[in-house]
Structure formats: structure tokens, C-alpha cells
Design a protein around this motif. Sequence first.
Motif, short mmCIF file in Angstrom:
data_model
loop_
_atom_site.label_atom_id
_atom_site.label_comp_id
_atom_site.label_asym_id
_atom_site.label_seq_id
_atom_site.Cartn_x
_atom_site.Cartn_y
_atom_site.Cartn_z
N MET A 123 0.84 -1.20 0.00
CA MET A 123 0.00 0.00 0.00
C MET A 123 0.88 1.25 0.00
O MET A 123 1.81 1.35 0.80
N VAL A 144 -2.98 9.28 0.53
CA VAL A 144 -4.44 9.29 0.48
C VAL A 144 -4.87 10.15 -0.70
O VAL A 144 -4.24 11.17 -1.02
N TYR A 175 -10.66 -0.20 -2.50
CA TYR A 175 -9.57 0.76 -2.29
C TYR A 175 -9.97 1.87 -1.30
O TYR A 175 -9.32 2.92 -1.24
N LEU A 232 -7.64 4.16 0.69
CA LEU A 232 -6.87 5.20 0.02
C LEU A 232 -7.67 6.46 -0.24
O LEU A 232 -7.13 7.44 -0.75
#
Length: 246
Positions: free
Chosen positions: A1, A5, A34, A37
Motif C-alpha cells: 500500500m 491518500v 480501495y 486510500l
Amino acid sequence: MIPLVLDDAAVFPPGNLPLAEAVVAHRRHRESWYADLVGPLVVPAAALAALAGSGPLDVAVVVPDAEGAAAALDAAPDGIRIVGLEVTDASVAGLRAAIGEPAGVTVHVEIPRDDRRDAVIADLAGTSYLAKLRTGGVRADLYPDEAELAATVQALVAAGVPFKATAGLHHALRNTDPDTGFEQHGFLNLLAATDARDAEAMAAVLAERAAAPDVPSTSLLRSIGTCSITEPIDELTALGLLELAR
């Protein structure tokens, strides 16, 4: 990851999605694979009243100054939670006097692209406020070149000030927009630049367009504003930096 953001700026150019449609799309993003994010929906202060009845919803509000920041905090309709303020033109001292350090609200102060830059960054150091960089816009002159952007990033890193970046970051890698001809920074380039040793190395990372740079596991670049959430997600997945949840 990736340590980044994606703030949902769908209502701003060039996306210009109508507010009601942006709210519906944002909820889909927040329920997707997702979702971790996806940051808040970013809206102008003038849109707050129109969000009445749309809650529960987390938003970041773009305001012009310290007085606008205080007014926005008082104007949130029921069910609308302001988790961010993005202040276009205000001193740190003025913001402290107007709003203090509101609990649960991330305050970003825009960094000017002139000789005030270093003083604003110095004022932000050691506070709970974060910086905001504009990296593009609707005109070519709104895009800082790699040397200018690198100098600002170096100043932020030296001062230990976390920041977000917004405008013009339409792709993961440095590119030339085929429609406008504008040179656009890549958000992965910017993320990687925060880990470079000095401004010259940062500028080189920002200029790289042939391959994805090495992405640090942590960075002072905390988020980017994007009018499309799906496009960066698709590009990150194609680059092997995100694994599609099935």
C-alpha cells in the motif's frame, strides 16, 4: 500500500462534477476495495449549505482565509462532519486566533509561490497545521517547474512539515498533457522526491517519466487532491503498486 491518500476533489476543475453526483460517487469510493486510500470529499465553502440532508459525510472545505475557516466550522449542516480545512490565504497566527486547533480537523495552509514561501513554512513548523501545494491548474503558468517544486519540497522536508498537493496531478508519472501541452507532475514522482537527498536530486526525480520511481514507505506527502479517484487507482494497479481485491 502506498503511503498516500487520495482526497476526492471531483467538484473542482477539470472534473467539475455536480455536487449531488459527486456525493453519490464518493460513497461508492468509500465502499470499494480501495476505500483505505480515499480521503474526504473536498468542497468549496459555498457548497456546505447544499450538502444539507446528505449526511453522514466527511468533507474537507476550501476557504479563502482565517475568517472563512471559522465560518465554515460553524456552518456545517447536521450529518456533515468537517474533517479538513484548506485555507488559501492566511497566516498561522491568524488561523490560531480564529480557530485554534480544532479537534478532528486537519488544517492545511496553502504555500504561496513567491518570496513569502519560506516564512510561511517556518511558521508551520512545530504546529498541528499542514501545508498545501498547488502543482498545476487551468493555465501553464500555474504549474511550477521541477526546480521550483523541488525547492519547496526541500524546504518542507527540512522543516519537517507534512503537506498535501493538488491540481495538475492527473497521472502517476511525469507527463505532457496531449490536449493542452502542459507539463504535468506525476504524483508518484512527487512522493519519491520527498525521499531524495537534496533539491537537485528531487528535481531529477520530478523530471523522470520513463519508469516508476522507488516509492518510500513513509513520506511527508500525506495526500493529493484529485478530481478522479478511479484514474490514479487504475494506474497504481497497472504499475503493480496496488493489488486488486477480489
